[in-house]
Structures are given as C-alpha cells and as structure tokens.
Design an enzyme around this catalytic site. Structure first.
Site, PDB file in Angstrom:
ATOM      1  N   TYR A   1      27.073  35.743  49.645  1.00  0.00           N
ATOM      2  CA  TYR A   1      27.744  37.158  49.849  1.00  0.00           C
ATOM      3  C   TYR A   1      27.462  38.005  48.923  1.00  0.00           C
ATOM      4  CZ  TYR A   1      31.624  35.307  53.033  1.00  0.00           C
ATOM      5  OH  TYR A   1      32.267  34.621  53.838  1.00  0.00           O
TER       6      TYR A   1
ATOM      7  N   GLU B   1      25.437  41.661  49.366  1.00  0.00           N
ATOM      8  CA  GLU B   1      26.104  42.758  48.978  1.00  0.00           C
ATOM      9  C   GLU B   1      25.593  43.955  48.001  1.00  0.00           C
ATOM     10  OE1 GLU B   1      30.501  41.401  51.130  1.00  0.00           O
ATOM     11  OE2 GLU B   1      30.529  41.435  48.682  1.00  0.00           O
TER      12      GLU B   1
ATOM     13  N   LYS C   1      33.785  46.508  44.778  1.00  0.00           N
ATOM     14  CA  LYS C   1      32.564  46.380  45.639  1.00  0.00           C
ATOM     15  C   LYS C   1      32.659  47.354  46.750  1.00  0.00           C
ATOM     16  CE  LYS C   1      32.925  43.922  48.984  1.00  0.00           C
ATOM     17  NZ  LYS C   1      32.945  42.495  48.966  1.00  0.00           N
TER      18      LYS C   1
ATOM     19  N   HIS D   1      35.954  52.598  76.022  1.00  0.00           N
ATOM     20  CA  HIS D   1      34.473  53.421  75.751  1.00  0.00           C
ATOM     21  C   HIS D   1      34.454  54.611  75.478  1.00  0.00           C
ATOM     22  CE1 HIS D   1      30.597  54.007  77.717  1.00  0.00           C
ATOM     23  NE2 HIS D   1      30.984  55.187  78.199  1.00  0.00           N
TER      24      HIS D   1
ATOM     25  N   TYR E   1      50.519  46.311  41.251  1.00  0.00           N
ATOM     26  CA  TYR E   1      50.628  44.766  41.096  1.00  0.00           C
ATOM     27  C   TYR E   1      51.844  44.569  40.228  1.00  0.00           C
ATOM     28  CZ  TYR E   1      47.000  42.738  43.954  1.00  0.00           C
ATOM     29  OH  TYR E   1      46.278  42.348  45.081  1.00  0.00           O
TER      30      TYR E   1
ATOM     31  N   GLU F   1      48.793  36.622  32.408  1.00  0.00           N
ATOM     32  CA  GLU F   1      47.262  37.009  32.800  1.00  0.00           C
ATOM     33  C   GLU F   1      46.748  37.431  31.447  1.00  0.00           C
ATOM     34  OE1 GLU F   1      45.112  37.233  35.250  1.00  0.00           O
ATOM     35  OE2 GLU F   1      43.843  38.023  33.687  1.00  0.00           O
TER      36      GLU F   1
ATOM     37  N   THR G   1      40.394  39.006  40.299  1.00  0.00           N
ATOM     38  CA  THR G   1      38.824  39.275  40.705  1.00  0.00           C
ATOM     39  C   THR G   1      38.726  40.256  41.685  1.00  0.00           C
ATOM     40  OG1 THR G   1      38.193  36.925  39.625  1.00  0.00           O
ATOM     41  CG2 THR G   1      36.588  38.230  41.554  1.00  0.00           C
ATOM     42  N   CYS G   2      39.698  40.102  42.588  1.00  0.00           N
ATOM     43  CA  CYS G   2      39.518  41.027  43.842  1.00  0.00           C
ATOM     44  C   CYS G   2      39.798  42.424  43.454  1.00  0.00           C
ATOM     45  CB  CYS G   2      40.738  40.489  44.720  1.00  0.00           C
ATOM     46  SG  CYS G   2      40.842  41.580  46.157  1.00  0.00           S
TER      47      CYS G   2
ATOM     48  N   ALA H   1      47.712  31.705  28.757  1.00  0.00           N
ATOM     49  CA  ALA H   1      48.363  30.586  28.777  1.00  0.00           C
ATOM     50  C   ALA H   1      47.708  29.274  29.160  1.00  0.00           C
ATOM     51  CB  ALA H   1      49.517  30.777  29.889  1.00  0.00           C
TER      52      ALA H   1
ATOM     53  N   ASP I   1      40.988  30.357  44.184  1.00  0.00           N
ATOM     54  CA  ASP I   1      39.555  30.033  43.876  1.00  0.00           C
ATOM     55  C   ASP I   1      39.616  28.775  42.797  1.00  0.00           C
ATOM     56  OD1 ASP I   1      38.831  32.093  45.377  1.00  0.00           O
ATOM     57  OD2 ASP I   1      37.888  33.205  43.998  1.00  0.00           O
TER      58      ASP I   1
ATOM     59  N   GLU J   1      32.922  47.225  72.871  1.00  0.00           N
ATOM     60  CA  GLU J   1      33.192  47.227  74.168  1.00  0.00           C
ATOM     61  C   GLU J   1      31.843  46.056  74.873  1.00  0.00           C
ATOM     62  OE1 GLU J   1      31.735  50.161  77.114  1.00  0.00           O
ATOM     63  OE2 GLU J   1      31.397  51.383  75.402  1.00  0.00           O
TER      64      GLU J   1
ATOM     65  N   CYS K   1      36.312  42.327  45.331  1.00  0.00           N
ATOM     66  CA  CYS K   1      36.445  42.928  46.534  1.00  0.00           C
ATOM     67  C   CYS K   1      36.758  44.473  46.552  1.00  0.00           C
ATOM     68  CB  CYS K   1      37.645  42.269  47.294  1.00  0.00           C
ATOM     69  SG  CYS K   1      37.921  40.574  47.238  1.00  0.00           S
TER      70      CYS K   1
HETATM   71  P1  NDP Z   1      27.895  31.932  47.410  1.00  0.00           P
HETATM   72  O1  NDP Z   1      28.569  30.554  47.639  1.00  0.00           O
HETATM   73  O2  NDP Z   1      28.340  32.996  48.763  1.00  0.00           O
HETATM   74  O3  NDP Z   1      26.309  32.070  47.343  1.00  0.00           O
HETATM   75  C1  NDP Z   1      25.851  31.463  46.385  1.00  0.00           C
HETATM   76  C2  NDP Z   1      24.358  31.514  46.578  1.00  0.00           C
HETATM   77  O4  NDP Z   1      23.548  31.036  45.350  1.00  0.00           O
HETATM   78  C3  NDP Z   1      23.806  30.742  47.705  1.00  0.00           C
HETATM   79  O5  NDP Z   1      22.813  31.623  48.289  1.00  0.00           O
HETATM   80  C4  NDP Z   1      23.011  29.415  46.784  1.00  0.00           C
HETATM   81  O6  NDP Z   1      22.141  28.929  47.895  1.00  0.00           O
HETATM   82  C5  NDP Z   1      22.629  30.060  45.846  1.00  0.00           C
HETATM   83  N1  NDP Z   1      22.457  28.983  44.619  1.00  0.00           N
HETATM   84  C6  NDP Z   1      23.289  28.358  44.257  1.00  0.00           C
HETATM   85  N2  NDP Z   1      23.002  27.537  43.121  1.00  0.00           N
HETATM   86  C7  NDP Z   1      21.651  28.025  43.262  1.00  0.00           C
HETATM   87  C8  NDP Z   1      20.604  27.397  42.182  1.00  0.00           C
HETATM   88  N3  NDP Z   1      20.880  26.485  41.012  1.00  0.00           N
HETATM   89  N4  NDP Z   1      19.590  28.148  41.944  1.00  0.00           N
HETATM   90  C9  NDP Z   1      19.369  29.057  42.933  1.00  0.00           C
HETATM   91  N5  NDP Z   1      20.182  29.539  43.966  1.00  0.00           N
HETATM   92  C10 NDP Z   1      21.300  28.899  43.833  1.00  0.00           C
HETATM   93  O7  NDP Z   1      28.286  32.709  46.417  1.00  0.00           O
HETATM   94  P2  NDP Z   1      28.518  34.135  45.786  1.00  0.00           P
HETATM   95  O8  NDP Z   1      28.342  33.997  44.294  1.00  0.00           O
HETATM   96  O9  NDP Z   1      27.720  34.911  46.668  1.00  0.00           O
HETATM   97  O10 NDP Z   1      30.077  34.289  45.960  1.00  0.00           O
HETATM   98  C11 NDP Z   1      31.300  33.555  45.840  1.00  0.00           C
HETATM   99  C12 NDP Z   1      32.262  33.328  46.540  1.00  0.00           C
HETATM  100  O11 NDP Z   1      32.808  34.568  46.656  1.00  0.00           O
HETATM  101  C13 NDP Z   1      31.749  33.281  47.913  1.00  0.00           C
HETATM  102  O12 NDP Z   1      31.699  31.897  48.239  1.00  0.00           O
HETATM  103  C14 NDP Z   1      32.849  33.961  48.877  1.00  0.00           C
HETATM  104  O13 NDP Z   1      33.720  32.885  49.344  1.00  0.00           O
HETATM  105  C15 NDP Z   1      33.344  34.982  47.945  1.00  0.00           C
HETATM  106  N6  NDP Z   1      32.974  36.322  48.095  1.00  0.00           N
HETATM  107  C16 NDP Z   1      33.362  36.829  49.414  1.00  0.00           C
HETATM  108  C17 NDP Z   1      33.059  38.165  49.655  1.00  0.00           C
HETATM  109  C18 NDP Z   1      33.250  38.539  51.068  1.00  0.00           C
HETATM  110  O14 NDP Z   1      34.357  38.182  51.549  1.00  0.00           O
HETATM  111  N7  NDP Z   1      32.904  39.751  51.526  1.00  0.00           N
HETATM  112  C19 NDP Z   1      32.455  38.914  48.796  1.00  0.00           C
HETATM  113  C20 NDP Z   1      32.010  38.270  47.732  1.00  0.00           C
HETATM  114  C21 NDP Z   1      32.220  37.099  47.340  1.00  0.00           C
HETATM  115  P3  NDP Z   1      22.457  27.926  48.926  1.00  0.00           P
HETATM  116  O15 NDP Z   1      22.775  28.774  50.078  1.00  0.00           O
HETATM  117  O16 NDP Z   1      20.898  27.360  49.344  1.00  0.00           O
HETATM  118  O17 NDP Z   1      23.163  26.869  48.619  1.00  0.00           O
END
Ligand code: NDP
Length: 463
Positions: free
Chosen positions: A180, A184, A51, A439, A99, A35, A42-43, A115, A306, A444, A48
C-alpha cells in the site's frame, strides 16, 4: 476486591486507543489514556489522513491538463511543497484537538507521556515516574515502519514518517516495496513532479490483490511515467560526493536519487513496553498475542489495532475497540469480525476491493463465473487521457454468491465501501442483475455485466 486508580488505562492515543477510552469514559468508567507523541496516532498524524490530503494535492497536475479538453485554458501553475506541508499540519493539528476534545468531554484523563507496564495491573508514567494501577489495561500502541536494519545504508533512507515532512520536495526518489504505502507514495511523488522509481522484490506489485488490479495499476503507473522495477532488491545505499543517494540494486545497477524511501511493512511498537513484566506474550514479530476477544495472555490486559498485527487498518482498530467495550463493559461478548473487509489503495487510479481475488476464489471453489469489464472512463473522452477502468466480480457458480468485487479506477475506494455492504449482506449476482443502474456512472457497469467473461472450473480457466 482490590481497588485500582482507574477502571481502564489505555496506552496509545491512536484510533483503537481513543475509541476504547472515549466509550468507556462516556459510560462513567474512570479512564486514563496516555500518548507519548500526538493524539490521533498513525492514521491522523502520519498515515491515512495526511496521505489522502497529499493524494489530492498530487492530482492537480492531471486536472489542469484534463481541463483543456473541456474548453479551459489554465495559466501557468506552480507547486509549493512547504505550503502543502503547512496546510496539512494545520489540518492534522485540528483533528488532533478534536480527538482530545472527544476524550475530555467523555471524562477521560488525558496524559501526554510514555507509559510502560510494570506488572499485570500497574503502569509507570515516564514523565513523572509515577506508578498507577488499573483494573483493565488496553494496549493500543500501533506500529512503526520497518527500518530494515539488514540493509547497509538504511539509516540514509526515509520512511513514510519522514516523507510527510521533508524540508524540500526531492527532484527524484526511489521507493522500495510493493505494498500500500510504496504504491500510494509513488503516485503522490510522481504527481507532484518528482522523478519516481518503485523497486519491488516480487513479480507484480500489491501481492495480496487481484491480478487484474495489480497488472492494470502497474500499466497505468508506467504510462504516467513512474518507473517500476519488479523482481529486484536494493542491496545497499550510500551517499555520493554530490550528496545524492545511490541505491545499488541486484539487477538494475545503481539508482541515483535525492531520497530513498523504504516502505517494507510495519512493525508493532512493543519494544520496551514492559510486556514481560505484565506477562503479556508476543509472537516472533513482536505482535501481542490475543484471543478472539482481544484478551492477551495476562488477565485484565487487552490489545487492539496494529500492535496485534491482525489487519493493519484504522477501521479495524476502531471495530476491535468497540467489540472490547461490548464485551467488557456491556455484558455482550462480541468478537471482532475480520471477514470481508473492504479496502482501498489510494493510488492513481485507485483500487477498491472487497472479498476474494480470482486466484484465492479459484483455490476455494470448484466453479467460478468471472464478470469483467474494461473501459475508458467518460471523463477521459474529452480530456484525451488514455486510461482504463477495470471492474470485476468473482461469483460462485453453485449459489451465485458474489465472492469478490474489484475495481481499478476513479473513486474506486468510494465504490468499495458500498460493495462491502453487498458482500457482507451475502448478495448474489442475481441481486446485482436486478438492481437498476445509475446512469451515467462508471459503477453502473457493476450491475450491467450480464454474461460471464469466463469461467474457472477446478482452477482451470474456460472461455
Ligand atoms: P505492506 O505489507 O502492504 O507491504 C510491504 C511491502 O514490502 C510488500 O510489497 C513486501 O513484499 C515488501 N517487503 C517486505 N519485506 C521486505 C524485504 N525484506 N525486502 C524487500 N521487500 C520487502 O506494508 P506497507 O508498509 O505498505 O503498509 C503497512 C500496512 O499499513 C498495510 O499492510 C496496510 O494494512 C496499512 N496501510 C493501509 C493503507 C490503506 O488502507 N489505503 C495505506 C497504507 C498502509 P511482499 O509482497 O513480497 O511480501
């Protein structure tokens, strides 16, 4: 038979890498894991975990306000950003240690170096320049926030990586994106007292979620005071004479703020990894191409999490790692199951969801029943907070199977986990109906929505 330095070499100490390395080492395999940044990935380090800690921090302002309705008088409160960052650092350092301890206890060799692949079974360790060989290689290097280089002034912006460790809490922030991370962080910063604007190119935030959740959350965020600009884009970012940032937008003029954060998706970390040398193919986004068993195009090289851009979620990477172990070391070929993944957006209120949205279900099934409840959560009665919980079940009328369950409200993430079990088990609406309610709870409602709110036949809403 060729002899290798290791049975398994894992590149990347995040969720998928650590799980595969630890399990293989615990089976007696000779494992090394490398690493380049911090174990936990990232998590744990900048996703996560921190966050969720920041989400908790950002909720206290509302808790203090709500307390009054319940007879409490809360004294003057202040917030110290540096104290939060330090407390978060302490916790992620503890987890990072855990970890590594798990890996060490299992007998894996832990390396702190970048690596890179130099051939199908060979890896170069950049700190020492040493080259090692392994029978199998797992690439689990994750991704990073898209820096959106096409945006003039992108270098002035921050991503979620920097947002966790800003030296000062900004007074104002503009966040670009509607996924997301954007949603958030908009809630986190707003809760911490930052004047927050979210700018998103689409019609409604959270494009991959159920419409009711998207609209409901949008309304709740605006009601709190978060400014949301949809169908707009930042065209450039510059720094003005006062040192503040100016984001020029397509439709809403210039937005001036202390920080501009880009949350526009994440990109796989495959650059410079030596994939070509090893014969590992990637797609046009740089994600490693894999088959149903996480095998890349190079024999003996696997990719998890990822970096494969399947579903970018921690539990998915861990699941993929466990399937890899079953397949490669336990003689039990197991393909990762990406169907019906329950997920949560830790917005305020949260979204918890599993299965098909109403729109997705309407495209796939002829006759749907939609059960929908919208109500004021009990806690809001005495606190006086005007907020709504929305719950929704999308049911296939033909066999009564629950296709999707969606919740906007407190602890929706916790509820989604349990709903995930019911959908995975193939429960029908009748199973929900014959389940006794707990309840008084919000959940519910999920077992007491006896009559459909409306139906959808051949894509048309009825009733
Ligand atoms: P997302 O894929 O969720 O969202 C990316 C956003 O950026 C979308 O709204 C997209 O628009 C917009 N976008 C992409 N390209 C452009 C551009 N060129 N111009 C303008 N807008 C753009 O990615 P995030 O970065 O928010 O998160 C990455 C990943 O991490 C997520 O997919 C998720 O799987 C994971 N994650 C999960 C969380 C959780 O489980 N709670 C929390 C945080 C991250 P459009 O929708 O129109 O494509």
């Amino acid at each position: 038979m060729a002899s290798f330095d290791y049975d398994l070499f894992v590149i990347g100490g995040g969720s998928g890498g650590v799980r595969s390395g630890r399990l293989a080492a615990a089976m007696g395999k000779r494992v090394a894991i490398a690493e380049e940044f911090r174990y936990g990935g990232t998590c744990v380090i900048r996703g996560c975990v921190p966050k969720k800690l920041y989400v908790y921090a950002s909720q206290f302002a509302e808790h203090f306000e709500d307390a009054e309705g319940y007879g409490w008088t809360v004294g003057e409160s202040t917030f110290d950003w540096k104290k939060l960052v330090a407390a978060k650092d302490k916790e992620i350092t503890r987890l990072e240690g855990l970890y590594q301890k798990g890996l060490a206890n299992a007998g894996a060799e832990i390396l702190h170096t970048r690596a890179e692949l130099t051939g199908p079974n060979t890896i170069k360790l950049l700190d020492s320049g040493r080259t090692v060989t392994a029978e199998r290689i797992v690439i689990a290097v994750g991704g990073h926030p898209s820096s959106h280089d096409a945006l003039p002034g992108h270098e002035l912006c921050i991503s979620s990586n920097e947002a966790f460790d800003l030296p000062e809490l900004p007074k104002s922030i503009v966040i670009a994106g509607g996924g997301y991370i954007a949603v958030e962080f908009a809630n986190i910063f707003h809760g911490l007292g930052v004047e927050t604007t979210l700018i998103y190119r689409g019609k409604e935030i959270l494009s991959r979620f159920d419409q009711d959740m998207r609209r409901g959350l949008h309304a709740a965020m605006e009601q709190k005071g978060i400014r949301i600009l949809c169908e707009d884009l930042i065209q450039s970012v510059t720094r003005n004479a006062e040192g503040r940032l100016v984001a020029e937008t397509m439709k809403n003029g210039a937005l001036t703020a202390d920080q501009v954060m880009l949350a526009l998706g994440r990109v796989p970390n495959t650059k410079g990894l030596g994939l070509e040398a090893a014969g590992v193919a990637v797609n046009e986004r740089g994600a490693i191409l894999i088959d149903a068993f996480s095998r890349t195009s190079a024999p003996g090289v696997y990719a998890l999490g990822d970096v494969t851009d399947r579903v970018q979620l921690t539990p998915v990477a861990i699941h993929e790692a466990m399937c890899f172990i079953e397949t490669e070391y336990k003689g039990n070929p197991t393909s990762p199951d990406h169907d019906l993944i329950a997920t949560a957006v830790f917005s305020q209120p949260e979204i918890g969801t599993v299965g098909l949205s109403e729109d997705e279900a309407a495209k796939k099934f002829e006759d749907l029943e939609v059960y929908r409840a919208e109500f004021r959560p009990m806690k809001a009665t005495l606190s006086g907070r005007s907020e709504k919980t929305i719950m929704k079940l999308v049911v296939n009328a033909a066999d009564r199977k629950v296709l999707g369950a969606h919740i906007l409200g407190h602890e929706a993430g916790e509820m989604a986990q349990l709903l995930g079990i019911t959908l995975k088990a193939g429960c029908t609406k009748d199973d929900f109906d014959r389940t006794m309610a707990v309840h008084p709870t919000a959940s519910e409602e999920l077992v007491t929505m006896y009559n459909p709110s409306y139906r959808i036949k051949n894509g048309e809403r009825i009733g």
